[in-house]
Design a protein around this motif. Sequence first.
Motif, PDB file in Angstrom:
ATOM      1  N   UNK A 174       0.440  -1.121   0.472  1.00 31.24           N
ATOM      2  CA  UNK A 174       0.274  -0.246  -0.181  1.00 31.24           C
ATOM      3  C   UNK A 174       0.609   1.132  -0.338  1.00 31.24           C
ATOM      4  N   UNK A 175       1.611   1.094   0.670  1.00 30.74           N
ATOM      5  CA  UNK A 175       2.129   2.440   1.545  1.00 30.74           C
ATOM      6  C   UNK A 175       3.303   2.673   1.901  1.00 30.74           C
ATOM      7  N   UNK A 176       4.816   2.791   1.021  1.00 28.90           N
ATOM      8  CA  UNK A 176       5.938   2.447   1.079  1.00 28.90           C
ATOM      9  C   UNK A 176       6.562   3.707   1.621  1.00 28.90           C
ATOM     10  N   UNK A 177       6.336   4.441   2.938  1.00 28.04           N
ATOM     11  CA  UNK A 177       6.682   5.248   2.902  1.00 28.04           C
ATOM     12  C   UNK A 177       6.781   5.375   4.646  1.00 28.04           C
ATOM     13  N   UNK A 178       7.041   6.160   6.059  1.00 25.34           N
ATOM     14  CA  UNK A 178       7.011   6.187   6.965  1.00 25.34           C
ATOM     15  C   UNK A 178       5.430   5.607   7.379  1.00 25.34           C
ATOM     16  N   UNK A 179       4.103   6.856   6.836  1.00 26.84           N
ATOM     17  CA  UNK A 179       3.206   6.639   6.847  1.00 26.84           C
ATOM     18  C   UNK A 179       2.493   4.779   6.783  1.00 26.84           C
ATOM     19  N   UNK A 180       2.834   4.223   6.185  1.00 29.43           N
ATOM     20  CA  UNK A 180       3.064   3.017   5.844  1.00 29.43           C
ATOM     21  C   UNK A 180       3.257   2.157   7.033  1.00 29.43           C
ATOM     22  N   UNK A 181       4.426   2.712   7.617  1.00 29.02           N
ATOM     23  CA  UNK A 181       4.988   1.809   9.151  1.00 29.02           C
ATOM     24  C   UNK A 181       4.099   2.864  10.513  1.00 29.02           C
ATOM     25  N   UNK A 182       4.189   3.338   9.912  1.00 27.47           N
ATOM     26  CA  UNK A 182       3.117   4.109  10.782  1.00 27.47           C
ATOM     27  C   UNK A 182       1.475   3.715  11.249  1.00 27.47           C
ATOM     28  N   UNK A 183       0.305   3.111  10.095  1.00 27.62           N
ATOM     29  CA  UNK A 183      -0.698   2.733  10.012  1.00 27.62           C
ATOM     30  C   UNK A 183      -0.555   1.439  10.498  1.00 27.62           C
ATOM     31  N   UNK A 184       0.864   0.857  10.499  1.00 30.26           N
ATOM     32  CA  UNK A 184       0.920  -1.118  10.456  1.00 30.26           C
ATOM     33  C   UNK A 184       0.870  -0.401  11.899  1.00 30.26           C
ATOM     34  N   UNK A 185       1.429  -0.404  12.430  1.00 30.28           N
ATOM     35  CA  UNK A 185       1.542   0.102  13.760  1.00 30.28           C
ATOM     36  C   UNK A 185       0.062   0.663  15.072  1.00 30.28           C
ATOM     37  N   UNK A 186      -0.844   1.455  14.598  1.00 23.33           N
ATOM     38  CA  UNK A 186      -2.302   2.089  14.770  1.00 23.33           C
ATOM     39  C   UNK A 186      -2.526   0.905  14.513  1.00 23.33           C
ATOM     40  N   UNK A 187      -3.145  -0.141  13.209  1.00 26.75           N
ATOM     41  CA  UNK A 187      -3.779  -1.184  12.949  1.00 26.75           C
ATOM     42  C   UNK A 187      -3.282  -2.226  14.073  1.00 26.75           C
ATOM     43  N   UNK A 188      -2.419  -2.624  14.573  1.00 23.93           N
ATOM     44  CA  UNK A 188      -1.478  -3.802  15.399  1.00 23.93           C
ATOM     45  C   UNK A 188      -2.282  -3.550  16.909  1.00 23.93           C
ATOM     46  N   UNK A 189      -2.157  -2.873  16.893  1.00 24.24           N
ATOM     47  CA  UNK A 189      -2.040  -1.986  18.653  1.00 24.24           C
ATOM     48  C   UNK A 189      -3.306  -1.586  19.098  1.00 24.24           C
ATOM     49  N   UNK A 190      -4.109  -1.877  17.695  1.00 22.36           N
ATOM     50  CA  UNK A 190      -5.860  -1.336  17.977  1.00 22.36           C
ATOM     51  C   UNK A 190      -6.503  -2.084  18.024  1.00 22.36           C
ATOM     52  N   UNK A 191      -5.956  -3.455  17.468  1.00 20.95           N
ATOM     53  CA  UNK A 191      -6.178  -4.820  17.806  1.00 20.95           C
ATOM     54  C   UNK A 191      -6.284  -5.277  19.268  1.00 20.95           C
TER      55      UNK A 191
END
Length: 470
Positions: A174-191
Amino acid sequence: MLAQIKRLGADSLLYAFMNVGTKLIAFIMLPIYTNFLPPEKYGVLGLIDNWTSMLTFLIIFGTDSALAFFYFDTKDKEKRLEYVRNVMYFRLFIVFLLALIVLIAGPWISQVLLKDANYVNLLYISIATLFVDSVTIVVLMVMRFDFITKKVVVYTILKMLLMAIFSYLFLKYFITTAEGILLGRLLGFGIVFLLLFPSSLKYLKPKINFSSLKEILKYAAPLVPASLAFWVIANASTFFLQAFHSTKEVGIYLAATRLATIITLLTSGVQMAWRPYSMSIKDKKDSPLLFSKIYLGLLVLGIFGIMAIATIMPYLIVILGKDYYHAYQYVAIVSAATFLNFYYLIISAGLFFTKKTTAISVTFGIVAVVNTVLNIVLIPEFSIWGAVASYLIAYMVANVFIFRKSQQAYFVPVSFGKMAILFVSMIAAVVAIIYVQEKDLNWLYIIAAWLFVILTVVVSRIDKDFRRRS
């Protein structure tokens, strides 16, 4: 008593497994991040991580230690629940204030922090992540207090694992930037937040006792300066690199510092075991002599560990990708500073035995100022090497002061001069190894550097210290 000892041993092993597990996940993800992100983009991620670390410090505000004290100070379940709610709502209130500031001044903060107002979305994601993680951390902390160790370990590792998986998926698809990592982090923490939400409901009941909250904050406030000092020493250099140079230098420096944490795989187990072990034997007649051997043994182990890192790093660094190759030259020196960050906990034993830990806070407060001055002086001229030197010097100064204070409180028969010579000799050898690698000189010079350190250890006659019986 035997049952309590067994529980302590079992819990310690579980927490050690958790600690090593989370570090391994972070270590595995490092080359994934760097192979997707060039140094400039990885530098942006690092700056956001350091920004988040600073906000986390403000949110916690020493309430973790305060809650631990008051939670065990009372046997009343309702009172314990009251303390937990107060801490939960205090932290969420701080998150709300920070979110308000970011919503109002986000583009300006992004421009100052990242030199680009268009990165403001990263600030929004970081605040959202802080919200869900603040709730999760409090719930897991209470579980730890209640000795529900297995759940703490499972949820902590699961959180790191989900963060890693989703960050990778976002980067790849999806997003090959820092935003992709941060969104993945938010989703993982959110679960994990959703999984723990039923357990958190009793702490989220809107019922605050301001008298109890005042007690907690009064206890917590004196702990804040030391935490701030640690943050400054660990993170301030990245902002100076950004200000005086570029985000690319930040990315390379952060890649080196992340890789340098490999040394913690050797030290983390000792770090977790040291405090209860040392406290349990401090009053025995031969303990000071035993501590002297431990001080020297761990120092020698660290010295050769850092030497090994310096030697193999040009070959290991390739896992980060070609854009990060020259980061190898900084890793060993940063590892030396990281080792000192662990070592001060060992040689400060006397301060803990005699309850004179204020000296540690004062020392690191002074060292944080020294570190900041060194960053301002060295980074404009020497760039990443200035940041590395500032980091190492800061922890060298801290260890010297803390060792002196600890010796005054509880004398351990070990030679400061001998330890200093061994460590400085290692630093000189590591610098020589890096010079040989940079100039592509004959590998025999690296062997000579190793022989120099080995000869220094032999000449210092630490074998006599290990054989000493009185």
